[in-house]
Write a protein that holds these residues in place. Structure first.
Motif, PDB file in Angstrom:
ATOM      1  N   ARG A   1      51.926  25.298  -0.294  1.00  0.00           N
ATOM      2  CA  ARG A   1      51.946  24.410  -1.456  1.00  0.00           C
ATOM      3  C   ARG A   1      51.145  24.992  -2.612  1.00  0.00           C
ATOM      4  N   PHE A   2      50.031  25.656  -2.280  1.00  0.00           N
ATOM      5  CA  PHE A   2      49.225  26.266  -3.337  1.00  0.00           C
ATOM      6  C   PHE A   2      49.999  27.364  -4.061  1.00  0.00           C
ATOM      7  N   GLN A   3      50.697  28.197  -3.297  1.00  0.00           N
ATOM      8  CA  GLN A   3      51.467  29.267  -3.928  1.00  0.00           C
ATOM      9  C   GLN A   3      52.563  28.693  -4.819  1.00  0.00           C
ATOM     10  N   ARG A   4      53.116  27.540  -4.443  1.00  0.00           N
ATOM     11  CA  ARG A   4      54.113  26.872  -5.279  1.00  0.00           C
ATOM     12  C   ARG A   4      53.516  26.431  -6.609  1.00  0.00           C
ATOM     13  N   ILE A   5      52.383  25.726  -6.543  1.00  0.00           N
ATOM     14  CA  ILE A   5      51.835  25.200  -7.799  1.00  0.00           C
ATOM     15  C   ILE A   5      51.241  26.322  -8.653  1.00  0.00           C
ATOM     16  N   LYS A   6      50.775  27.391  -8.022  1.00  0.00           N
ATOM     17  CA  LYS A   6      50.268  28.520  -8.810  1.00  0.00           C
ATOM     18  C   LYS A   6      51.406  29.165  -9.593  1.00  0.00           C
ATOM     19  N   ALA A   7      52.553  29.361  -8.939  1.00  0.00           N
ATOM     20  CA  ALA A   7      53.722  29.930  -9.620  1.00  0.00           C
ATOM     21  C   ALA A   7      54.240  28.970 -10.689  1.00  0.00           C
ATOM     22  N   LYS A   8      54.246  27.698 -10.356  1.00  0.00           N
ATOM     23  CA  LYS A   8      54.690  26.666 -11.306  1.00  0.00           C
ATOM     24  C   LYS A   8      53.822  26.688 -12.559  1.00  0.00           C
ATOM     25  N   LEU A   9      52.503  26.794 -12.367  1.00  0.00           N
ATOM     26  CA  LEU A   9      51.569  26.837 -13.486  1.00  0.00           C
ATOM     27  C   LEU A   9      51.805  28.082 -14.334  1.00  0.00           C
ATOM     28  N   SER A  10      52.045  29.201 -13.668  1.00  0.00           N
ATOM     29  CA  SER A  10      52.325  30.439 -14.393  1.00  0.00           C
ATOM     30  C   SER A  10      53.562  30.270 -15.270  1.00  0.00           C
ATOM     31  N   GLY A  11      54.616  29.680 -14.714  1.00  0.00           N
ATOM     32  CA  GLY A  11      55.825  29.462 -15.489  1.00  0.00           C
ATOM     33  C   GLY A  11      55.614  28.510 -16.646  1.00  0.00           C
ATOM     34  N   TYR A  12      54.660  27.587 -16.490  1.00  0.00           N
ATOM     35  CA  TYR A  12      54.428  26.561 -17.509  1.00  0.00           C
ATOM     36  C   TYR A  12      53.562  27.059 -18.658  1.00  0.00           C
ATOM     37  N   ILE A  13      52.506  27.853 -18.351  1.00  0.00           N
ATOM     38  CA  ILE A  13      51.550  28.198 -19.408  1.00  0.00           C
ATOM     39  C   ILE A  13      51.635  29.645 -19.865  1.00  0.00           C
ATOM     40  N   ALA A  14      52.169  30.548 -19.039  1.00  0.00           N
ATOM     41  CA  ALA A  14      52.189  31.958 -19.411  1.00  0.00           C
ATOM     42  C   ALA A  14      53.380  32.256 -20.316  1.00  0.00           C
ATOM     43  N   ASP A  15      53.323  33.378 -20.998  1.00  0.00           N
ATOM     44  CA  ASP A  15      54.452  33.819 -21.804  1.00  0.00           C
ATOM     45  C   ASP A  15      55.672  33.981 -20.896  1.00  0.00           C
TER      46      ASP A  15
ATOM     47  N   TYR B   1      60.757  27.347 -14.777  1.00  0.00           N
ATOM     48  CA  TYR B   1      59.948  26.919 -15.922  1.00  0.00           C
ATOM     49  C   TYR B   1      60.039  27.922 -17.059  1.00  0.00           C
ATOM     50  N   ALA B   2      60.052  29.220 -16.731  1.00  0.00           N
ATOM     51  CA  ALA B   2      60.117  30.245 -17.777  1.00  0.00           C
ATOM     52  C   ALA B   2      61.451  30.156 -18.534  1.00  0.00           C
ATOM     53  N   TRP B   3      62.574  30.003 -17.808  1.00  0.00           N
ATOM     54  CA  TRP B   3      63.868  29.874 -18.466  1.00  0.00           C
ATOM     55  C   TRP B   3      63.932  28.589 -19.294  1.00  0.00           C
ATOM     56  N   HIS B   4      63.370  27.523 -18.756  1.00  0.00           N
ATOM     57  CA  HIS B   4      63.385  26.245 -19.488  1.00  0.00           C
ATOM     58  C   HIS B   4      62.607  26.368 -20.794  1.00  0.00           C
ATOM     59  N   ARG B   5      61.436  26.988 -20.735  1.00  0.00           N
ATOM     60  CA  ARG B   5      60.620  27.155 -21.941  1.00  0.00           C
ATOM     61  C   ARG B   5      61.255  28.125 -22.928  1.00  0.00           C
ATOM     62  N   SER B   6      62.112  29.012 -22.425  1.00  0.00           N
ATOM     63  CA  SER B   6      62.796  29.970 -23.299  1.00  0.00           C
ATOM     64  C   SER B   6      64.095  29.405 -23.867  1.00  0.00           C
ATOM     65  N   ALA B   7      64.369  28.122 -23.594  1.00  0.00           N
ATOM     66  CA  ALA B   7      65.577  27.447 -24.088  1.00  0.00           C
ATOM     67  C   ALA B   7      66.841  28.007 -23.456  1.00  0.00           C
ATOM     68  N   TYR B   8      66.766  28.303 -22.160  1.00  0.00           N
ATOM     69  CA  TYR B   8      67.950  28.670 -21.378  1.00  0.00           C
ATOM     70  C   TYR B   8      68.100  27.648 -20.246  1.00  0.00           C
ATOM     71  N   PRO B   9      68.521  26.419 -20.582  1.00  0.00           N
ATOM     72  CA  PRO B   9      68.554  25.361 -19.561  1.00  0.00           C
ATOM     73  C   PRO B   9      69.486  25.666 -18.395  1.00  0.00           C
ATOM     74  N   GLN B  10      70.600  26.358 -18.665  1.00  0.00           N
ATOM     75  CA  GLN B  10      71.529  26.635 -17.584  1.00  0.00           C
ATOM     76  C   GLN B  10      70.913  27.568 -16.547  1.00  0.00           C
ATOM     77  N   LYS B  11      70.197  28.581 -17.011  1.00  0.00           N
ATOM     78  CA  LYS B  11      69.516  29.484 -16.087  1.00  0.00           C
ATOM     79  C   LYS B  11      68.427  28.744 -15.318  1.00  0.00           C
ATOM     80  N   ALA B  12      67.714  27.836 -16.016  1.00  0.00           N
ATOM     81  CA  ALA B  12      66.683  27.039 -15.350  1.00  0.00           C
ATOM     82  C   ALA B  12      67.306  26.176 -14.261  1.00  0.00           C
ATOM     83  N   LEU B  13      68.446  25.558 -14.580  1.00  0.00           N
ATOM     84  CA  LEU B  13      69.102  24.688 -13.602  1.00  0.00           C
ATOM     85  C   LEU B  13      69.636  25.474 -12.411  1.00  0.00           C
TER      86      LEU B  13
END
Length: 466
Positions: A256-270, A293-305
């Motif tokens: 679970r920690f590795q999940r949230i660490k990766a999730k956080l990276s996708g949310y706050i990192a470039d 999260y990275a695709w979503h923040r980059s405005a590629y919703p289809q790739k995120a989905l």
């Protein structure tokens, strides 16, 4: 006898003294800074993991599970602190730097040592002693200057201020050492190995080496914390003889920690950096989480989905995967499509308030009046379970306004502005509006009155500061 006149001393004569005094004041400000000065990141999955990591330590300390909460701050610094309460604040940079859940648990155990020792409250004791030394030295120095011994008086002042700062720093170092020892006890009683704690202290020591911080006793005098090398040596002697030293880490917590660490990276990192760190050849759950999260923040919703759908194939009932699917759809302009996933996420998470607030937002965003009754229900549940979410209050205010219930819309706005900080005028204005329209003596009327009193006092304090 030469009378004392401030004009006799040049600015560069006073500057060293001012620098020392300002340093002491800065140390006090850092020790007592409010958590609200930072950006608090709210995420249902992260908060659930933090609580599950924290609860065994709380039981070991003689507290009840859930009695201390952990908050995540959006700050790339490697730090954590306790701010005058039973809440622990962890910087996002610390999660990024940690390689395992046990490293973070070592930090949490240390911070719990501060909580149990009342250190955030007792910092005033150290400040009081330092301030006493400071004032006495200023008075003695001023008397010497008035008697004509200008240089001697300045020397007394500067030496006194340095002694005051040293006294306060020594006080904080003792607190840190005490928290280290207490944290080691809690880890032991909880059956958690101290390997993670030592590994994290080693990271801090490596940072000191990188920045050229000397590891000798002379350098330790001007520090708030003991030298990392000394802390590692002291703790190693305790940890290696502990029965939990060789105990394996909890695999479920670690996953679970590795999940949230990766999730956080996708949310706050470039996003580009995240996509390089987690290339598409990596099909693990953490990697897909980060890329979504990275695709979503980059405005590629289809790739995120596409990444979310791959995650859901591994576990179709996971409420956090469902939440992410709903979030991507909602924030890419498809609130109606987001609702089924969010409804299921709310159900599978047992009405987790942050997820419920997102569902409420999606229902309102459809602009379909038929959805407002459900939105009101889920949002009222959300604020009942967690009344510290200004976004949920904002959404609930929209529902009330659309119903024509302006009094409760104003009360929801008052709740929101009170939580956001620095909005006392707006909180007061909306609370007063709510009081005029709510039945006197009702629970909502009493709540509006409470907010009004608090906000009015804050407005008055702000007025006096000006």
């Amino acid at each position: 006898m030469t009378p004392f006149t401030p004009a006799r001393f040049r600015a560069d004569t006073w500057r060293p003294l001012f620098r020392i005094i300002l340093t002491l004041l800065a140390m006090l400000a850092v020790a007592m800074r409010p958590a609200m000065a930072q950006s608090i990141l709210r995420d249902a999955e992260t908060e659930a993991l933090f609580q599950d990591m924290m609860d065994p330590l709380l039981v070991a300390a003689g507290l009840q599970p859930g009695q201390v909460h952990v908050h995540l701050l959006g700050d790339r610094s490697i730090n954590a602190f306790v701010a005058g309460s039973q809440d622990i604040y962890v910087f996002s940079g610390l999660i990024e730097a940690a390689d395992s859940a046990e490293e973070v648990q070592g930090v949490l155990a240390h911070e719990l040592g501060h909580v149990m020792g009342g250190h955030a409250i007792r910092v005033n004791d150290g400040a009081k002693t330092a301030t006493g030394i400071s004032i006495v030295s200023l008075l003695l120095g001023a008397a010497a200057i008035a008697a004509g011994a200008g240089e001697a008086g300045m020397g007394v002042m500067m030496a006194g201020q340095q002694a005051a700062l040293g006294k306060f720093l020594a006080f904080t170092r003792v607190q840190e050492s005490t928290a280290d020892a207490a944290g080691a006890q809690y880890l032991s009683k909880a059956g958690i190995s101290g390997r993670g704690s030592l590994a994290f202290f080693k990271k801090l020591q490596n940072l000191e080496f990188r920045y050229g911080v000397k590891q000798d006793d002379d350098q330790a005098y001007g520090r708030t914390h003991p030298m990392s090398g000394d802390r590692i040596q002291a703790l190693r002697e305790v940890y290696v003889i502990d029965p939990a030293w060789t105990k394996p880490a909890d695999p479920a917590i670690e996953a679970r920690f590795q999940r949230i660490k990766a999730k956080l990276s996708g949310y706050i990192a470039d996003p580009d950096r995240t996509l390089r760190k987690f290339p598409e050849t990596n099909s693990s759950v953490p990697a897909r989480y980060a890329r979504a999260y990275a695709w979503h923040r980059s405005a590629y919703p289809q790739k995120a989905l596409e990444e979310v759908e791959a995650l859901l194939r591994t576990n179709p009932e996971d409420p956090y995967f469902l939440e992410l699917e709903g979030q991507v759809l909602l924030e890419s302009g498809h609130p109606g499509e987001a609702i089924p996933a969010l409804r299921k996420a709310v159900k599978n998470s047992r009405s987790q308030p942050l997820i419920s607030a997102t569902l409420g937002h999606a229902l309102i965003a459809t602009e379909d009046p038929a959805n407002y009754a459900e939105a009101e229900e889920v949002l009222k549940t959300a604020v009942a379970l967690d009344n510290q979410n200004p976004f949920a209050w904002y959404q609930l205010g929209i529902v009330y306004a659309n119903k024509g219930d302006q009094a409760r819309a104003a009360l929801a706005s008052a709740e929101r502005y009170q939580l956001e900080g620095g909005q006392a005028v707006l909180a007061l204005r909306n609370a007063e509006t709510a009081l005029q329209g709510l039945p006197e003596g009702s629970s909502d009327w009493i709540r509006a009155q409470d907010i009004s009193l608090v906000a009015r006092a804050e407005v008055e304090r702000e007025r006096k500061r000006r």
